[in-house]
Design a protein around this motif. Structure first.
Motif, PDB file in Angstrom:
ATOM      1  N   VAL A   1      12.959  -9.080   7.184  1.00 20.18           N
ATOM      2  CA  VAL A   1      13.481  -7.987   6.294  1.00 20.18           C
ATOM      3  C   VAL A   1      12.464  -7.158   5.862  1.00 20.18           C
ATOM      4  N   LEU A   2      11.408  -7.649   5.539  1.00 18.62           N
ATOM      5  CA  LEU A   2      10.325  -6.947   4.783  1.00 18.62           C
ATOM      6  C   LEU A   2       9.711  -5.922   6.101  1.00 18.62           C
ATOM      7  N   GLY A   3       9.738  -6.690   7.261  1.00 21.70           N
ATOM      8  CA  GLY A   3       9.164  -5.719   8.408  1.00 21.70           C
ATOM      9  C   GLY A   3      10.094  -4.275   8.484  1.00 21.70           C
ATOM     10  N   VAL A   4      11.574  -4.771   8.531  1.00 23.57           N
ATOM     11  CA  VAL A   4      12.432  -3.485   8.695  1.00 23.57           C
ATOM     12  C   VAL A   4      12.137  -2.698   7.579  1.00 23.57           C
ATOM     13  N   LEU A   5      11.918  -3.131   6.387  1.00 25.22           N
ATOM     14  CA  LEU A   5      11.641  -2.089   5.307  1.00 25.22           C
ATOM     15  C   LEU A   5      10.457  -1.640   5.223  1.00 25.22           C
ATOM     16  N   ALA A   6       9.475  -2.212   6.011  1.00 17.76           N
ATOM     17  CA  ALA A   6       8.133  -1.556   5.848  1.00 17.76           C
ATOM     18  C   ALA A   6       8.207  -0.382   6.919  1.00 17.76           C
ATOM     19  N   ILE A   7       9.096  -0.327   7.930  1.00 14.94           N
ATOM     20  CA  ILE A   7       9.434   0.618   8.928  1.00 14.94           C
ATOM     21  C   ILE A   7      10.236   1.855   8.452  1.00 14.94           C
ATOM     22  N   GLY A   8      11.100   1.372   7.575  1.00 14.81           N
ATOM     23  CA  GLY A   8      12.075   2.585   6.824  1.00 14.81           C
ATOM     24  C   GLY A   8      11.365   3.071   5.961  1.00 14.81           C
ATOM     25  N   VAL A   9      10.499   2.468   5.118  1.00 16.82           N
ATOM     26  CA  VAL A   9       9.633   3.038   4.115  1.00 16.82           C
ATOM     27  C   VAL A   9       8.556   4.292   4.666  1.00 16.82           C
ATOM     28  N   LEU A  10       8.045   3.827   5.699  1.00  9.42           N
ATOM     29  CA  LEU A  10       7.163   4.504   6.434  1.00  9.42           C
ATOM     30  C   LEU A  10       7.734   5.807   6.969  1.00  9.42           C
ATOM     31  N   ARG A  11       8.948   5.852   7.518  1.00 13.25           N
ATOM     32  CA  ARG A  11       9.471   6.973   8.154  1.00 13.25           C
ATOM     33  C   ARG A  11       9.967   7.777   7.171  1.00 13.25           C
ATOM     34  N   ASN A  12      10.547   6.914   6.032  1.00  9.13           N
ATOM     35  CA  ASN A  12      11.199   7.933   4.938  1.00  9.13           C
ATOM     36  C   ASN A  12      10.171   8.911   4.106  1.00  9.13           C
ATOM     37  N   GLY A  13       9.160   7.852   3.883  1.00  6.79           N
ATOM     38  CA  GLY A  13       7.913   8.484   3.182  1.00  6.79           C
ATOM     39  C   GLY A  13       7.407   9.805   3.815  1.00  6.79           C
ATOM     40  N   LEU A  14       7.188   9.552   5.169  1.00  8.52           N
ATOM     41  CA  LEU A  14       6.541  10.546   6.021  1.00  8.52           C
ATOM     42  C   LEU A  14       7.562  11.723   6.052  1.00  8.52           C
ATOM     43  N   ASN A  15       8.775  11.422   6.164  1.00 12.57           N
ATOM     44  CA  ASN A  15       9.677  12.520   6.229  1.00 12.57           C
ATOM     45  C   ASN A  15       9.855  13.346   4.856  1.00 12.57           C
ATOM     46  N   LEU A  16       9.662  12.526   3.609  1.00 18.30           N
ATOM     47  CA  LEU A  16       9.652  13.309   2.389  1.00 18.30           C
ATOM     48  C   LEU A  16       8.344  14.166   2.295  1.00 18.30           C
TER      49      LEU A  16
ATOM     50  N   ILE B   1       0.837  -1.294  -0.098  1.00 17.94           N
ATOM     51  CA  ILE B   1      -0.126  -0.080   0.097  1.00 17.94           C
ATOM     52  C   ILE B   1       0.960   1.343   0.197  1.00 17.94           C
ATOM     53  N   LEU B   2       1.651   1.289   0.747  1.00 15.81           N
ATOM     54  CA  LEU B   2       2.710   2.529   1.101  1.00 15.81           C
ATOM     55  C   LEU B   2       3.479   2.977  -0.120  1.00 15.81           C
ATOM     56  N   VAL B   3       4.027   1.968  -0.695  1.00 11.16           N
ATOM     57  CA  VAL B   3       5.229   2.195  -1.857  1.00 11.16           C
ATOM     58  C   VAL B   3       4.384   3.070  -3.073  1.00 11.16           C
ATOM     59  N   PRO B   4       3.614   2.612  -3.400  1.00 11.18           N
ATOM     60  CA  PRO B   4       2.601   3.372  -4.513  1.00 11.18           C
ATOM     61  C   PRO B   4       2.128   4.765  -3.873  1.00 11.18           C
ATOM     62  N   LEU B   5       1.603   4.748  -2.788  1.00 11.79           N
ATOM     63  CA  LEU B   5       1.188   5.895  -2.366  1.00 11.79           C
ATOM     64  C   LEU B   5       2.146   7.079  -2.097  1.00 11.79           C
ATOM     65  N   PHE B   6       3.510   6.571  -1.415  1.00 12.01           N
ATOM     66  CA  PHE B   6       4.363   7.519  -1.446  1.00 12.01           C
ATOM     67  C   PHE B   6       4.887   7.990  -2.775  1.00 12.01           C
ATOM     68  N   GLY B   7       4.906   6.930  -3.781  1.00 10.86           N
ATOM     69  CA  GLY B   7       5.386   7.204  -4.976  1.00 10.86           C
ATOM     70  C   GLY B   7       4.748   8.259  -5.643  1.00 10.86           C
ATOM     71  N   VAL B   8       3.371   8.464  -5.489  1.00 10.15           N
ATOM     72  CA  VAL B   8       2.501   9.590  -6.091  1.00 10.15           C
ATOM     73  C   VAL B   8       2.772  10.827  -5.258  1.00 10.15           C
ATOM     74  N   PHE B   9       2.736  10.655  -4.021  1.00 13.98           N
ATOM     75  CA  PHE B   9       2.567  11.933  -3.104  1.00 13.98           C
ATOM     76  C   PHE B   9       3.739  12.475  -2.740  1.00 13.98           C
ATOM     77  N   ALA B  10       4.898  11.550  -2.421  1.00 12.94           N
ATOM     78  CA  ALA B  10       6.058  11.967  -1.929  1.00 12.94           C
ATOM     79  C   ALA B  10       7.031  12.092  -3.055  1.00 12.94           C
ATOM     80  N   GLY B  11       7.558  13.384  -3.411  1.00  6.41           N
ATOM     81  CA  GLY B  11       8.500  13.648  -4.784  1.00  6.41           C
ATOM     82  C   GLY B  11       9.747  12.998  -4.476  1.00  6.41           C
ATOM     83  N   GLY B  12      10.128  12.551  -5.354  1.00  4.88           N
ATOM     84  CA  GLY B  12      11.489  11.665  -5.219  1.00  4.88           C
ATOM     85  C   GLY B  12      11.661  10.569  -4.644  1.00  4.88           C
ATOM     86  N   PHE B  13      10.331   9.968  -3.963  1.00  5.45           N
ATOM     87  CA  PHE B  13      10.394   8.803  -3.223  1.00  5.45           C
ATOM     88  C   PHE B  13      10.872   7.502  -3.869  1.00  5.45           C
ATOM     89  N   LEU B  14      10.724   7.495  -5.361  1.00  2.42           N
ATOM     90  CA  LEU B  14      11.157   6.268  -6.065  1.00  2.42           C
ATOM     91  C   LEU B  14      12.439   6.397  -6.863  1.00  2.42           C
TER      92      LEU B  14
END
Lengths: 330, 319, 326
Positions: C280-295, C33-46
């Motif tokens: 690994v997925l869990g660690v990435l999920a937390i990393g993606v969440l924090r990064n995306g919210l920061n972006l 859910i988060l990756v496409p969402l941040f891909g659209v809303f958070a500039g430079g995420f991808l």
């Protein structure tokens, strides 16, 4: 009736037949001895330690730790855990401070603190008991939600200066005794009565000792779990009132440093993390023990860097002592 | 789950709407959202940025003073390509590789609060050592050059706290009859300062003066003494927070020193503006710390929303 | 294949279980859910640059979360790993400042971590003390030691070697990411291809059967904690490379992130059920969440709320899913 027989069955199962004393009583006595030895040691090193004023001091500092740990003790006895108490304190204190600043009413402030504590406890209870989620993670998630909420609510500026009658609860005196100490005694007594003399209290102990057996015996496990979480939240809310009255200021970092010491106080007090045994008197002694260690370090001007180290040593030491005592008996 | 997601989406939309402004954005980094000093700094940066036509994005570690998180936030902020960054580093030395990355990306970055190594374009600072020395002098004169005092430090080892304490100790050298009976750390926390003071009062029944490295800790110590019915002890501290200034006006605190996060935030943003215009800026800008005493207290401690930024010109630091 | 080996030793290893509900449902859903969402809303995420950032920011957490998975698989818990990482970092930094080489200093840090790990393991396995309490105690001890050794300050001035080490890249991947990948490989092999790994998986689900078959369950419990300690010592090297200094409180609370990651990754606290790649997925999920919210620039205090809500939401979804599949 059936409950009490089950109860004693569990008791006999847990303590060995030859023991002359009830294990809980013995553990309390052991803690009194440790406390006495510790006090004697510090008194020899520093003549100011044994003064009445210093003792009032130590008791007052311990009372805050006890209040935040009291409800959590019940949760642990009932076989669950509450990691959110520090964060509940923070949020209750912050919002209560905001309310008092807006309205100037102490009564509303106290009501707010208690209401937030109780609601947070209720949320924990419903998630853990109602939806059967793991308590450790639920209350840990709540910790983040509540402390994030407090940070957001405060927006980076502390709220200070509360009405005089409100501050009485944290820094006032009644008959020459600081009010927080009186509150501590009242909560300890009330909690002990509930735990040891009521059916609900007995049920909590049974649930903690053996959840499956308790369910089979028809004990309302879920309802009781929700109750202990609400009690824990309410205690944290009350602790927030005392803390606010004491420091006269609310900031969103105030509860963080209290979580680990409060759990340490419970465990040092002889409550088993596996549930089923424990006393509020033990928690009070545990809080006192930890506070005295820190007080002594201040009196002897030992750097504050060593304080977490000392807390850790006291905790592991108490557990080791228990482990060896139990081992020799069995 | 659904509500969590919905709120995340809402936040995303509201945040991206708030971004629209003319000259681009400035990223503001502070150490935490607990200490009011940093809120002053954030508001100062906001006010200055608005005045100059920029928008701001605020970053603070979710766990107070968590350095690792701050590094991640810097990396994330670079991706947003802001016009500039103003910065209170959790640790100046450790941040160097991150600052290098910011510079490589061509983003100007200004440190306010710390002097130290690193690769910042410019530093906006107060002289902590001098501040400690000056408030201590006020205390020493008030005590008539003799008595027993205690020093309450902030976080032992942090540059700000160490410099302030060192300044105090230096002034005390010229008052040989003043005896420092204890130096204890209270980590800038009010409750800790309160408990430290309670314990010290047991150890030393007669304390004539207290030097606290921050207003927040001074107020904790004052609470301890007031609730013990202990009067006559003079307290000085530093920062000039709103609370602190009120305490000075009320006579509870003898003096404090102005350490205005608001003004530092303002000045740091103004420097970013000058840098983006390609103007030269000094590498080090020292703001003057004024002493706050009962006589001068009226000038200080205004609520944040009523404060205005002084420009470099107003301060006589640039043309 | 791997999953089969794991299942054999599990009591509830029913093959008909819904794939997602048994494995890292939480982390997968979050990522999907988060990756496409941040891909659209958070500039430079991808952008590749940002993806490398996320990997870099997740690498150290993974080093703590991998051994945490083993500990939780054996129905334990290690609250001391964050404080241990800080302590080992301070030790490592002090040794580097004193002029020792990176390998020597790292080995010394790992030894310190190992020592604490053995202490944890001994108390839990041999004395039967609850892991929560033991590791809470060692957390305090390690944190206090770190503060005292560093005198509350950051230990810096580590010399150019460590900077060179942290600047090393291979095909655009920072050295820390490479280390994290290698660490995953090692833990994977140990858990799924060795006898010890089989024991670890078996202890959680069925300690009694293992004991009856003559395996020292105590040894398995103890070894898992020792591994956790030593890995924290090694993670200290990565932390130092990233921060260029030893900080006595740098990883405080990181153990909780690690626990959250393990749980998001589908490892269960109660039955010893787990999946290493889920971590690994869990660690990435937390990393993606924090990064995306920061972006996006979301207020950082709301990030805390988001992570807390996420953990509880995932638990809820998993509870519902498992009830449906039973």
């Amino acid at each position: 009736m059936t409950e009490t027989t089950e109860m004693s069955a569990i008791r006999t199962f847990r303590s060995d037949a030859g023991a002359p004393l009830d294990p809980e009583l013995r553990s309390i006595i052991a803690r009194f001895v440790v406390l006495a030895v510790l006090c004697a040691g510090v008194a020899l090193l520093n003549e100011n330690f044994l003064s009445v004023a210093n003792f009032t001091n130590v008791l007052r500092q311990a009372s805050l730790l006890f209040l935040i740990a009291a409800g959590a003790t019940l949760v642990i006895i009932a076989g669950a855990i509450d990691l959110s108490v520090g964060a509940i304190l923070t949020l209750s204190a912050c919002v209560a401070a905001g309310v008092m600043h807006a309205t100037g009413s102490s009564g509303l402030g106290i009501a707010t603190a208690l209401a937030i504590g109780i609601s947070a406890g209720l949320a924990n209870g419903i998630l853990v008991a109602g939806l059967r989620l793991p308590p450790f993670l639920v209350t840990y998630g709540m910790l983040w939600i509540l402390s994030g909420g407090a940070l957001y609510y405060m927006g980076g500026i502390p709220i200070t200066g509360f009405p005089r009658e409100f501050r009485f609860l944290g820094s006032g005196f009644l008959l020459g005794i600081p009010v927080p100490i009186l509150i501590m005694i009242a909560i300890a007594l009330a909690g002990s009565v509930v735990l040891h003399m009521t059916t609900v209290g007995q049920q909590m102990v049974m649930m903690g000792a053996n959840r499956a057996a308790a369910t089979l015996a028809g004990i309302p496990v879920r309802r009781n779990l929700i109750c202990v979480y609400v009690a824990s939240g309410a205690c944290a809310g009350l602790a927030a009132v005392v803390a606010l009255g004491r420091v006269n200021s609310a900031d969103p970092g105030m509860g963080d440093p209290l979580l680990l010491p409060s759990i340490a106080a419970i465990l040092v007090g002889g409550t088993s993390l596996f549930g089923g045994t424990g006393t509020l008197l033990g928690t009070a002694l545990g809080a006192l023990l930890l506070t005295i260690v820190l007080n002594a370090m201040n009196l002897l001007t030992i750097g504050s860097a060593w304080q977490p180290f000392a807390t850790g040593i006291v905790l592991v030491g108490a557990m080791l002592a228990d482990a060896f005592l139990n081992r020799r008996r069995s | 789950m659904k509500t969590a997601l919905a709120s995340v989406i809402l936040l995303a939309i509201s945040a991206s709407c708030a971004m629209a402004q003319d000259k681009g954005e400035i990223a503001v980094f502070t150490k935490n959202k607990v200490d009011p000093f940093f809120e002053e700094a954030r508001v100062g940066a906001d006010v200055a940025a608005k005045g100059l036509g920029y928008s701001t994005v605020q970053y603070a570690p979710t766990r107070p003073n968590n350095f690792q998180e701050q590094i991640a936030q810097v990396e994330d902020a670079i991706t947003r390509k802001p016009k500039g960054m103003v910065f209170v580093p959790v640790d100046t030395k450790g941040l160097k590789p991150s600052v290098d990355k910011v510079r490589e990306a061509g983003i100007p970055i200004v440190n306010f609060i710390d002097m130290g190594d690193g690769n910042f374009n410019s530093y906006v600072i107060y002289d902590d050592h001098k501040m400690g020395a000056d408030v201590t002098r006020i205390l020493a004169e008030k005590l008539g050059g003799k008595g027993k005092i205690v020093i309450i430090e902030g976080i032992k080892g942090s540059a700000t706290s160490d410099n302030r304490t060192a300044g105090a100790q230096e002034t005390l050298k010229s008052y040989p009859q003043i005896q420092v009976v204890a130096v204890q750390a209270a980590n800038y926390q009010r409750l800790q300062a309160l408990q430290v003071m309670e314990n010290l009062m047991q150890q030393f029944p007669e304390i004539d003066g207290v030097i606290a490295a921050s207003d927040n800790m001074a107020l904790g110590a004052i609470e301890a003494m007031e609730s013990a019915g202990h009067s006559g002890t003079q307290v000085v501290s530093m920062d000039g927070t709103i609370d602190g200034v009120q305490a000075v006006s009320a006579g509870r605190l003898l003096a404090s020193a102005e350490f205005s996060g608001f003004q530092m935030g303002c000045t740091a943003v103004e420097i970013i503006d000058r840098l983006t215009k390609g103007e030269a800026v000094p590498e080090r800008l020292e703001l003057k710390a004024e002493m706050i005493t009962r006589e001068t207290a009226d000038k200080f401690g205004q609520p944040l929303e009523r404060r205005t930024c002084k420009s470099l010109k107003d301060l006589g630091l640039a043309s | 294949m791997i999953a089969d080996i794991a299942r054999i030793s599990r009591l509830r290893g029913s093959r008909s279980l819904n794939f997602l509900s048994s494995k890292a449902l939480g982390a997968s859903v979050v990522l999907i859910i988060l990756v496409p969402l941040f891909g659209v809303f958070a500039g430079g995420f991808l952008s590749p640059h940002n993806l490398v950032n996320i990997a870099l920011q997740s690498s150290i957490l993974l080093l703590i979360a991998l051994p945490m998975t083993l500990v939780i698989l054996t129905e334990g818990l290690d609250l001391s790993s964050g404080a241990l990482l800080s302590l080992c970092g301070v030790v490592l930094a002090l040794l580097l400042v004193a002029g020792y080489s990176i390998p020597v200093a790292t080995l010394a840090a790992m030894a310190v971590g190992l020592l604490f790990g053995i202490l944890n393991g001994f108390c839990v396995a041999n004395l039967g003390m609850p892991p929560f309490v033991v590791t809470l105690g060692t957390l305090g001890m390690a944190q206090g030691l770190a503060l005292a050794l560093a005198d509350g300050n950051a230990v810096s001035g580590l010399g150019p070697e460590i900077e060179a080490f942290s600047a090393f890249r291979f095909f655009g991947l920072p050295v820390l990411v490479l280390i994290a990948i290698a660490a995953y490989g090692i833990f994977h092999l140990v858990l799924y291809r060795t006898t010890f790994g089989r024991y670890v998986i078996a202890v959680g689900g069925n300690a009694e059967a293992l004991r009856l078959s003559g395996v020292s369950v105590r040894l398995v419990h103890g070894a898992v904690f020792a591994i956790s300690g030593a890995t924290a010592g090694f993670a200290a090297l990565c932390m130092i490379a990233r921060t260029n200094a030893g900080h006595p409180t740098i990883a405080l609370g990181m153990e909780f992130d690690a626990i959250a990651a393990v749980v998001l990754g589908g490892t269960s606290f109660e039955r010893g059920n787990g999946w290493l790649f889920g971590t690994v997925l869990g660690v990435l999920a937390i990393g993606v969440l924090r990064n995306g919210l920061n972006l996006i620039g979301v207020d950082t205090s709301l990030q805390l709320v988001a992570i807390g809500a996420l953990v509880i939401a995932v638990l809820l979804v998993e509870r519902l899913a498992s009830e449906r599949s039973v």
